[in-house]
Design an enzyme around this catalytic site. Structure first.
Site, PDB file in Angstrom:
ATOM      1  CE  LYS A  13     -15.750 -24.621 -69.811  1.00 12.71           C
ATOM      2  NZ  LYS A  13     -14.904 -25.583 -69.053  1.00 12.71           N
ATOM      3  NE  ARG A  88     -20.837 -27.995 -68.470  1.00 10.62           N
ATOM      4  CZ  ARG A  88     -20.166 -26.975 -67.936  1.00 10.62           C
ATOM      5  NH1 ARG A  88     -20.572 -25.746 -68.141  1.00 10.62           N
ATOM      6  NH2 ARG A  88     -19.095 -27.188 -67.213  1.00 10.62           N
ATOM      7  NE  ARG A 127     -12.070 -23.967 -61.024  1.00 13.88           N
ATOM      8  CZ  ARG A 127     -12.748 -24.374 -62.100  1.00 13.88           C
ATOM      9  NH1 ARG A 127     -12.668 -23.700 -63.232  1.00 13.88           N
ATOM     10  NH2 ARG A 127     -13.506 -25.439 -62.029  1.00 13.88           N
ATOM     11  NE  ARG A 161     -16.678 -24.176 -59.662  1.00 15.95           N
ATOM     12  CZ  ARG A 161     -16.679 -24.387 -60.972  1.00 15.95           C
ATOM     13  NH1 ARG A 161     -16.150 -23.486 -61.773  1.00 15.95           N
ATOM     14  NH2 ARG A 161     -17.205 -25.480 -61.478  1.00 15.95           N
ATOM     15  NE  ARG A 172     -16.814 -29.850 -62.343  1.00 21.42           N
ATOM     16  CZ  ARG A 172     -15.909 -29.085 -61.735  1.00 21.42           C
ATOM     17  NH1 ARG A 172     -15.548 -29.356 -60.496  1.00 21.42           N
ATOM     18  NH2 ARG A 172     -15.397 -28.064 -62.346  1.00 21.42           N
TER      19      ARG A 172
END
Ligand code: ADP
Ligand code: ADP
Ligand code: ZN
Length: 218
Positions: A13, A88, A127, A161, A172
């Protein structure tokens, strides 16, 4: 044009929102980035949110809706925005509809990035982000052109993160299926849903999205 990019954690995203932002001059509104900024600033809401985010749970609707409502009213959103990571929950989606109606705005489209679960875990595990400009990278799929140096700003500091670890990712993902995936039906029924193949390479996903957006503009 006002857009939503919808998809599970790690679907791409943020990556695609940044590409659309640059290509179409829209503003990217990432609730994840806003909440992380609030946590870094040490505000009360930010610190509360950090605890929840580190567990991989969702921050309360009231808090997130208030943040977005405030942001969408800023003058730079007049020419259009891309929501990344919001809404969300169905409650957030309903609040957004109300907010847009109040401001005589409407949603142009909701772009769904379809990505397999196993690929999400792989994407999130690799990431990392430039600490200076926020450009996103991946250990295998999007390395900086020069090792250790950001393509965009030349920065040499990168961050990962705390919620991008295997255990939190599963939580998640579960929250996505429980709370967020019903939005696909919600926007399908509004005739807004445009699904793209998020398994393709970054540039190919971007091309497919641009195709969808140009067909919207007719
Ligand atoms: P999200 O904002 O949905 O959580 P990101 O845009 O941060 O996802 O992407 C997650 C990770 O996967 C990043 O490291 C990014 O560089 C990488 N990535 C994004 N899109 C793709 C893609 N199409 N193919 C492979 N890797 C991708
Ligand atoms: P991802 O890249 O995994 O999609 P984000 O950066 O969008 O993650 O969000 C990180 C975390 O911030 C989420 O796990 C959640 O705790 C919180 N968050 C972000 N957006 C929202 C939202 N719209 N509602 C509730 N919590 C949110
Ligand atoms: Zn950078």
């Amino acid at each position: 044009m006002n857009l939503i990019v919808l998809g599970p954690p790690g679907a791409g995203k943020g990556t695609q929102a940044k590409i659309i932002e640059d290509a179409l001059g829209l503003v990217q509104l990432s609730t994840g980035d806003m909440l992380r900024a609030a946590a870094r600033a040490g505000t009360e809401i930010g610190l509360q949110a950090k605890e929840i985010m580190d567990r991989g749970d969702l921050v309360s609707d009231d808090i997130v809706i208030a943040i977005v409502a405030d942001r969408i009213r800023q003058p730079d959103c007049k020419n259009g925005f891309i929501l990344d990571g919001f809404p969300r929950t169905l409650q957030q989606a309903a609040a957004l509809d109300q907010l847009l109606t109040e401001q005589n705005k409407s949603l142009s489209a909701v772009i769904e990035l379809k990505v397999e679960d196993a690929a999400l875990i792989e994407r999130i595990s690799g990431r990392f982000t430039c600490s200076d400009c926020g450009e996103g990278y991946h250990d295998s799929f999007k390395k900086p052109r020069i090792d250790g140096q950001c393509d965009k700003c030349g920065g040499t500091e990168f961050t990962r993160r705390p919620d991008d670890n295997a255990e939190t990712v599963r939580n998640r993902l579960m929250n996505y299926y429980r709370d967020t995936s019903p939005l696909l039906g919600y926007y399908f029924c509004q005739n807004k849903l445009k699904s793209v193949d998020g398994m393709a390479a970054i540039d190919d996903v971007a091309k497919e999205i641009k195709g969808v957006l140009s067909s919207l503009r007719g």
